[in-house]
Design an enzyme around this catalytic site. Structure first.
Site, PDB file in Angstrom:
ATOM      1  CE  LYS A  83      -4.475   1.093   2.602  1.00  0.00           C
ATOM      2  NZ  LYS A  83      -4.980   1.050   3.824  1.00  0.00           N
TER       3      LYS A  83
HETATM    4  C1  E4P Z   1      -8.756   1.915   3.664  1.00  0.00           C
HETATM    5  O1  E4P Z   1      -7.622   1.102   3.345  1.00  0.00           O
HETATM    6  C2  E4P Z   1      -8.595   3.214   4.742  1.00  0.00           C
HETATM    7  O2  E4P Z   1      -7.665   2.115   5.687  1.00  0.00           O
HETATM    8  C3  E4P Z   1      -9.411   2.735   5.298  1.00  0.00           C
HETATM    9  O3  E4P Z   1     -10.531   2.425   4.636  1.00  0.00           O
HETATM   10  C4  E4P Z   1      -9.304   4.345   6.123  1.00  0.00           C
HETATM   11  O4  E4P Z   1     -11.013   4.266   6.743  1.00  0.00           O
HETATM   12  P1  E4P Z   1     -10.906   5.567   7.893  1.00  0.00           P
HETATM   13  O5  E4P Z   1     -11.220   7.601   6.989  1.00  0.00           O
HETATM   14  O6  E4P Z   1     -12.218   5.130   8.664  1.00  0.00           O
HETATM   15  O7  E4P Z   1      -9.767   5.271   8.707  1.00  0.00           O
END
Ligand code: E4P
Length: 217
Positions: A83
């Site tokens: 990622k």
């Molecule tokens: C996705 O890969 C992220 O980890 C996640 O969806 C972020 O979500 P949040 O905005 O609720 O922290």
């Protein structure tokens, strides 16, 4: 639509996986912090539970260091997806790591143009953050729709991974638009099964059944 679970909580992942509800997992530095676990150790454990893609996020900000971290994370298991943040350095790292055959999830996407760049850099997944756009009074779903249109216009194979999902409505809207994947916290996935009329109907059936005085077993 594929379901990824957005957590580093291995117990929650296991429970949902046993029900066939987990096609993959996404983590990020905040979720690793919340787990209280070592990133390499917990990510390995997740990869042992789930056969689908498991996103593990780099924390370097410069391309060469991102590439080095991405290679190290990719050694954890075959289903690791590296990622990377949507920055120029992240896109450079995406180009290199995807060129090596690694799955890459480009995260923190807040515009259709950013998504276009990620697809051109060879990303396997693009993660537009719906909830965080809603938080600043923008419509996260408009972004999902725009990316869907652009990717379809040009035949990009990058999968749209609707992220930062906060509600069951987000899941339904993203599915209607045609997001390939959604990632949500375990509690949102569990809530998808609930409806007040289901509860009310079941209550009535149970009350009537008790009056029959019968047993099935
Ligand atoms: C996705 O890969 C992220 O980890 C996640 O969806 C972020 O979500 P949040 O905005 O609720 O922290």
């Amino acid at each position: 639509m594929k379901f990824f679970v957005d957590t580093a909580d291995t117990q929650a992942i296991s429970e949902l996986n046993d029900l066939g509800m987990v096609d993959g997992v996404t983590t990020n530095p905040s979720l690793i912090l919340k787990s209280g676990r070592d990133i390499l150790e917990v990510t390995k454990e997740i990869c042992d539970i789930v056969t689908g893609p498991v996103s593990a996020e780099v924390v370097a900000l410069e391309a060469d260091a991102m590439i080095a971290e991405g290679r190290k994370l990719a050694e954890i298991a075959e289903n690791i997806t590296v990622k990377l943040p949507l920055t120029w350095d992240g896109l450079k790292a995406c180009k290199v790591l995807s060129g090596e055959g690694k799955m890459v999830n480009v995260t923190l996407c807040f515009s259709a143009n950013q998504a276009l760049l990620a697809a051109k850099a060879g990303a396997s997944f693009i993660s537009p953050f719906i909830g965080r756009l809603d938080d600043i009074n923008l419509d996260g779903m408009d972004l999902i729709q725009d990316i869907r249109t652009i990717y379809d216009n040009y035949g990009f194979e990058t999968e749209i991974l609707a992220a930062s999902i906060r509600s069951v409505n987000h899941v339904q809207e993203a599915a209607l638009i045609g997001a390939d994947v959604m990632t949500a916290p375990p509690e949102v996935i569990r809530k998808l099964a609930t409806h007040p009329l289901t509860d009310k109907g079941l209550e009535q059936f149970m009350a009537d059944w008790a009056k029959t005085g019968q047993n099935i077993l």
